[in-house]
Scaffold this active site. Structure first.
Site: not given
Ligand SMILES: [Zn+2]
Length: 450
Positions: A307-308, A311, A392
């Site tokens: 998930h990171e 980003h 996500d």
């Molecule tokens: Zn996040």
């Protein structure tokens, strides 16, 4: 009455009062919506039941209700009523007069010194005003998190250090703001912008070097299985493996977390040791009973890291920096328009022609710009929530949606985040979507692929 409302101090005063009251009433309305939702949900939602016992849920629920009602009463009395009285009866101009009279020696009559005396008196007033609420909160609404117990001596030292640091930082800021405004005049906003640019980019460069000593200590991962899985994932998306860093945090109550920040060679994914099952330790004998069993299994940790990486892949950090610059520029343009406008100062009790710089900053940022600051905050929070959904989705594309789903449930329960919230309240307060919304999106991705 003046030809334009903009030049009439009386109308400006009423406008400031309306802005102050409506902004805070809106906050109370949102909180009442949230409280209403919390009253309605008496049982742990099915979704999170395996991770959150009913007893703990009830404790969190009562805590949230107590805190909610306290915030409403405190906002009504200390913020709305006191704020209206302060504006209407000219507290700021009266305190400025007091500060001017305290400047007994000739050298003290400089605007910088009077401003420092003014801020000092105002800080004491704000501190006294916040004291009843702070005492009530401390005694009657204890934190749900088990904080480390400190000795009396350690607490006293911490308070003294906080006061000294607070005085130093405030003094530096007041001196910088007043001198900058005196020197630059109408170009003050430009000076402030350049200053913030330097601070922003300076922080981006030094943060990687501050996390290790201040937040915690960088540690190597004992768990070789997790290390291998993380290596495989980072290689797959071409993210430098050595820039995924595990931090053993100084304060264990800080919670389980992971985040991405930075750009280029300064980018990092930081994982707090609390995110790992049993803080990543094979030997759990030195963990407290509450810490045992907390944290995520290896596959779930990898899903969170994925998930990171989302980003990073979507460039969220750079987009956030650019958005913040736009926010800052618009704010400083509005500041420039209003800061030198004399009737605003007359509206809060000053004689025509008296426009103390530091009071101007208080009034403009504290009241005049409130509608802009509130709306801009809403827009930035909405963007933040979009970025969470995108990250996500990135995890879903790489096949980690199921693990991310269970990881989120575990994390929300471990961090004692109340699982139910009002959508409207959340959209004005939260940088992350609600747990239910995130899980629904993940389920939709898993079931329909979109
Ligand atoms: Zn996040």
């Amino acid at each position: 009455m003046s030809e334009h409302f903009w030049d009439d101090p009386v109308i400006i005063l009423y406008l400031l009062l309306v802005i102050h009251i409506s902004d805070n009433l809106w906050a109370i309305y949102l909180l009442l919506r949230e409280i209403h939702v919390v009253y309605k949900v008496q049982m742990v939602p099915d979704l999170i039941r395996p991770y959150l016992p009913q007893e703990l849920f009830e404790k969190m629920r009562l805590h949230k209700l107590h805190k909610g009602w306290f915030t409403i009463v405190n906002t009504m009395v200390m913020v709305i009523i006191m704020g209206v009285l302060e504006l209407y009866f000219g507290l700021y101009s009266w305190l400025w007069d007091v500060a001017t009279q305290c400047a007994i020696a000739q050298w003290m009559k400089h605007e910088v010194i009077v401003s420092l005396i003014f801020v000092f008196i105002l800080s004491i007033y704000f501190w006294i005003k916040s004291l009843p609420g702070a005492i009530y909160e401390k005694l009657c609404i204890p934190s749900l998190h088990n904080r480390q117990k400190s000795s009396v001596a350690a607490i006293i030292v911490k308070v003294i250090v906080d006061i000294i640091v607070g005085i130093l930082v405030t003094t530096m800021m007041v001196v910088a703001l007043v001198y900058l405004t005196l020197w630059l005049g109408v170009f003050t906003a430009l000076g402030l912008y350049l200053q913030s640019l330097i601070i922003t980019f300076g922080l981006m460069i030094i943060i990687p070097f501050l996390i290790d000593p201040f937040l915690g200590k960088r540690v190597t991962l004992e768990n070789t299985n997790l290390r291998t899985e993380l290596d495989n994932l980072t290689k797959k998306v071409e993210f430098p493996t050595h820039q995924v860093v595990i931090i053993k945090v100084h304060d264990p109550s800080i919670g389980s977390n992971a985040f991405f920040y930075g750009f280029g060679c300064l980018k990092r994914i930081i994982i707090f040791d609390g995110l790992l099952l049993n803080r990543g330790k094979r030997d759990v004998s030195d963990l407290s009973p509450e810490e045992i069993g907390k944290g995520l299994r290896d596959e779930q940790v990898v899903a969170v890291v994925c998930h990171e990486l989302g980003h990073w892949s979507h460039g969220h950090f750079c987009k956030t920096v650019v958005t913040f610059q736009v926010y800052l520029i618009v704010m400083l343009i509005l500041f420039t328009i209003t800061f030198s406008h004399g009737p605003i100062y007359e509206a809060v009790g000053f004689a025509p022609g008296v426009q103390p710089i530091i009071v101007g900053f208080f009034i403009i940022f504290g009241f005049v710009l409130t509608p802009y600051l509130t709306m801009a905050n809403f827009v930035m929070l909405s963007l933040g929530r979009c970025y969470e959904y995108q990250a996500d989705k990135f995890a879903f594309r790489l096949g980690y949606a199921r693990e991310l789903r269970t990881a989120l449930l575990k994390l929300y329960a471990d961090n004692l985040v109340f699982p139910v919230t009002d959508r409207c309240y959340s959209s004005w307060h939260d940088s992350h979507p609600t747990m239910i919304d995130r899980l629904e999106r993940l389920d939709s991705l898993l079931n329909y692929g979109s």
